[in-house]
Design a protein around this motif. Structure first.
Motif, mmCIF file in Angstrom:
data_model
loop_
_atom_site.group_PDB
_atom_site.id
_atom_site.type_symbol
_atom_site.label_atom_id
_atom_site.label_comp_id
_atom_site.label_asym_id
_atom_site.label_seq_id
_atom_site.Cartn_x
_atom_site.Cartn_y
_atom_site.Cartn_z
ATOM 1 N N UNK A 93 57.253 94.304 -7.341
ATOM 2 C CA UNK A 93 56.289 94.351 -6.242
ATOM 3 C C UNK A 93 56.836 93.641 -4.999
ATOM 4 N N UNK A 94 58.109 93.255 -5.034
ATOM 5 C CA UNK A 94 58.722 92.524 -3.923
ATOM 6 C C UNK A 94 60.069 93.139 -3.566
ATOM 7 N N UNK A 95 60.686 92.598 -2.527
ATOM 8 C CA UNK A 95 62.040 92.998 -2.137
ATOM 9 C C UNK A 95 63.060 91.929 -2.543
ATOM 10 N N UNK A 96 62.703 91.072 -3.468
ATOM 11 C CA UNK A 96 63.584 89.998 -3.898
ATOM 12 C C UNK A 96 64.895 90.555 -4.458
ATOM 13 N N UNK A 97 66.025 89.912 -4.142
ATOM 14 C CA UNK A 97 67.290 90.329 -4.748
ATOM 15 C C UNK A 97 67.380 89.928 -6.220
ATOM 16 N N UNK A 98 66.547 88.982 -6.631
ATOM 17 C CA UNK A 98 66.536 88.525 -8.017
ATOM 18 C C UNK A 98 65.698 89.492 -8.834
ATOM 19 N N UNK A 99 66.369 90.328 -9.656
ATOM 20 C CA UNK A 99 65.686 91.373 -10.413
ATOM 21 C C UNK A 99 66.600 91.871 -11.521
ATOM 22 N N UNK A 100 66.060 92.585 -12.507
ATOM 23 C CA UNK A 100 66.898 93.043 -13.624
ATOM 24 C C UNK A 100 68.118 93.863 -13.190
ATOM 25 N N UNK A 101 67.941 94.754 -12.242
ATOM 26 C CA UNK A 101 69.058 95.517 -11.668
ATOM 27 C C UNK A 101 69.120 95.172 -10.187
ATOM 28 N N UNK A 102 70.014 94.281 -9.806
ATOM 29 C CA UNK A 102 70.023 93.780 -8.431
ATOM 30 C C UNK A 102 70.604 94.767 -7.419
ATOM 31 N N UNK A 103 69.894 95.887 -7.243
ATOM 32 C CA UNK A 103 70.283 96.863 -6.229
ATOM 33 C C UNK A 103 69.709 96.448 -4.886
ATOM 34 N N UNK A 104 70.529 96.483 -3.880
ATOM 35 C CA UNK A 104 70.076 96.245 -2.523
ATOM 36 C C UNK A 104 69.939 97.579 -1.812
ATOM 37 N N UNK A 105 68.957 97.681 -0.959
ATOM 38 C CA UNK A 105 68.711 98.891 -0.187
ATOM 39 C C UNK A 105 68.421 98.474 1.244
ATOM 40 N N UNK A 106 69.121 99.074 2.181
ATOM 41 C CA UNK A 106 68.893 98.758 3.593
ATOM 42 C C UNK A 106 68.992 100.027 4.417
ATOM 43 N N UNK A 107 68.200 100.078 5.469
ATOM 44 C CA UNK A 107 68.362 101.109 6.490
ATOM 45 C C UNK A 107 69.137 100.439 7.612
ATOM 46 N N UNK A 108 70.297 100.995 7.931
ATOM 47 C CA UNK A 108 71.174 100.402 8.942
ATOM 48 C C UNK A 108 71.412 101.390 10.073
ATOM 49 N N UNK A 109 71.783 100.856 11.203
ATOM 50 C CA UNK A 109 72.172 101.696 12.341
ATOM 51 C C UNK A 109 73.685 101.908 12.249
ATOM 52 N N UNK A 110 74.099 103.162 12.309
ATOM 53 C CA UNK A 110 75.531 103.485 12.320
ATOM 54 C C UNK A 110 76.037 103.330 13.746
ATOM 55 N N UNK A 111 76.939 102.383 13.946
ATOM 56 C CA UNK A 111 77.489 102.139 15.277
ATOM 57 C C UNK A 111 78.673 103.056 15.555
ATOM 58 N N UNK A 112 79.600 103.133 14.602
ATOM 59 C CA UNK A 112 80.707 104.079 14.705
ATOM 60 C C UNK A 112 81.523 104.105 13.415
ATOM 61 N N UNK A 113 82.380 105.121 13.334
ATOM 62 C CA UNK A 113 83.255 105.300 12.177
ATOM 63 C C UNK A 113 84.694 105.095 12.602
ATOM 64 N N UNK A 114 85.454 104.400 11.759
ATOM 65 C CA UNK A 114 86.888 104.230 11.947
ATOM 66 C C UNK A 114 87.557 104.642 10.645
ATOM 67 N N UNK A 115 87.936 105.915 10.542
ATOM 68 C CA UNK A 115 88.521 106.494 9.319
ATOM 69 C C UNK A 115 87.598 106.278 8.132
ATOM 70 N N UNK A 116 88.011 105.424 7.175
ATOM 71 C CA UNK A 116 87.173 105.214 5.983
ATOM 72 C C UNK A 116 86.301 103.963 6.109
ATOM 73 N N UNK A 117 86.080 103.497 7.331
ATOM 74 C CA UNK A 117 85.225 102.344 7.578
ATOM 75 C C UNK A 117 84.058 102.754 8.479
ATOM 76 N N UNK A 118 82.872 102.297 8.116
ATOM 77 C CA UNK A 118 81.699 102.516 8.956
ATOM 78 C C UNK A 118 81.254 101.170 9.498
ATOM 79 N N UNK A 119 81.053 101.085 10.783
ATOM 80 C CA UNK A 119 80.544 99.864 11.401
ATOM 81 C C UNK A 119 79.043 100.070 11.598
ATOM 82 N N UNK A 120 78.253 99.142 11.028
ATOM 83 C CA UNK A 120 76.793 99.277 11.031
ATOM 84 C C UNK A 120 76.151 97.971 11.483
ATOM 85 N N UNK A 121 74.866 98.029 11.818
ATOM 86 C CA UNK A 121 74.107 96.803 12.060
ATOM 87 C C UNK A 121 72.834 96.870 11.232
ATOM 88 N N UNK A 122 72.318 95.680 10.876
ATOM 89 C CA UNK A 122 71.084 95.605 10.111
ATOM 90 C C UNK A 122 71.293 95.377 8.629
#
Length: 163
Positions: A93-122
């Motif tokens: 019922x929370x967004x705590x990172x402490x959990x049985x399967x510690x999956x993180x989920x974020x919506x980020x802004x894509x700033x740009x791509x450099x080959x196999x690297x993505x620069x994001x914020x958030x």
């Protein structure tokens, strides 16, 4: 699997393969900010070269869903107080990172791509966090107008960024 994309053992024999690593300025848990959707600090998604072809067309998305494995989070926690009101709730019922399967989920802004690297914020995870998956944010499918969580404070309207 490559050195950059190690297998991650999850409960019940499930095996995940990281597609890369997240690079951030934060090296220790106490340094990580919380709730950084508006934070402009850049992060880098280092995609394993074996998966670079999967990035074709990613630049057409302004925002992405990023799934990552919170590798330093405790996995035995089932209940904990929420930071907003101190009430003990189940971790599902929370967004705590402490959990049985510690999956993180974020919506980020894509700033740009450099080959196999993505620069994001958030993104607010530790440097070196295993990256599990990336998906484009679909405004027509991912935004639910009027969605609420009763124990959360009412959201403060945020003006849309200039195009």
């Amino acid at each position: 699997m490559t050195a950059a994309a190690p297998a991650i053992a999850a409960p019940n024999g499930l095996l995940l393969a990281a597609i890369g690593r997240v690079r951030t300025p934060w090296r220790q848990l106490q340094d990580c900010p919380r709730g950084v959707r508006g934070l402009g600090e850049p992060a880098w998604l280092e995609i394993d070269p074996a998966f670079e072809d999967a990035l074709l067309g990613i630049e057409q998305a302004s925002h992405l869903h990023v799934l990552y494995w919170l590798h330093q989070a405790p996995r035995q926690t089932l209940r904990r107080p929420t930071p907003h009101d101190g009430v003990v709730r189940g971790v599902f019922a929370t967004r705590s990172p402490m959990r049985p399967n510690p999956l993180g989920l974020a919506v980020v802004r894509l700033l740009h791509r450099e080959k196999s690297h993505l620069v994001v914020s958030g993104l607010d995870c530790l440097d070196g966090t295993p990256l599990i998956d990336i998906k484009p944010y679909l405004p027509q499918a991912d935004c639910v107008p009027g969605a609420t969580l009763a124990w959360q404070p009412a959201p403060v309207p945020v003006p849309a960024p200039a195009p």
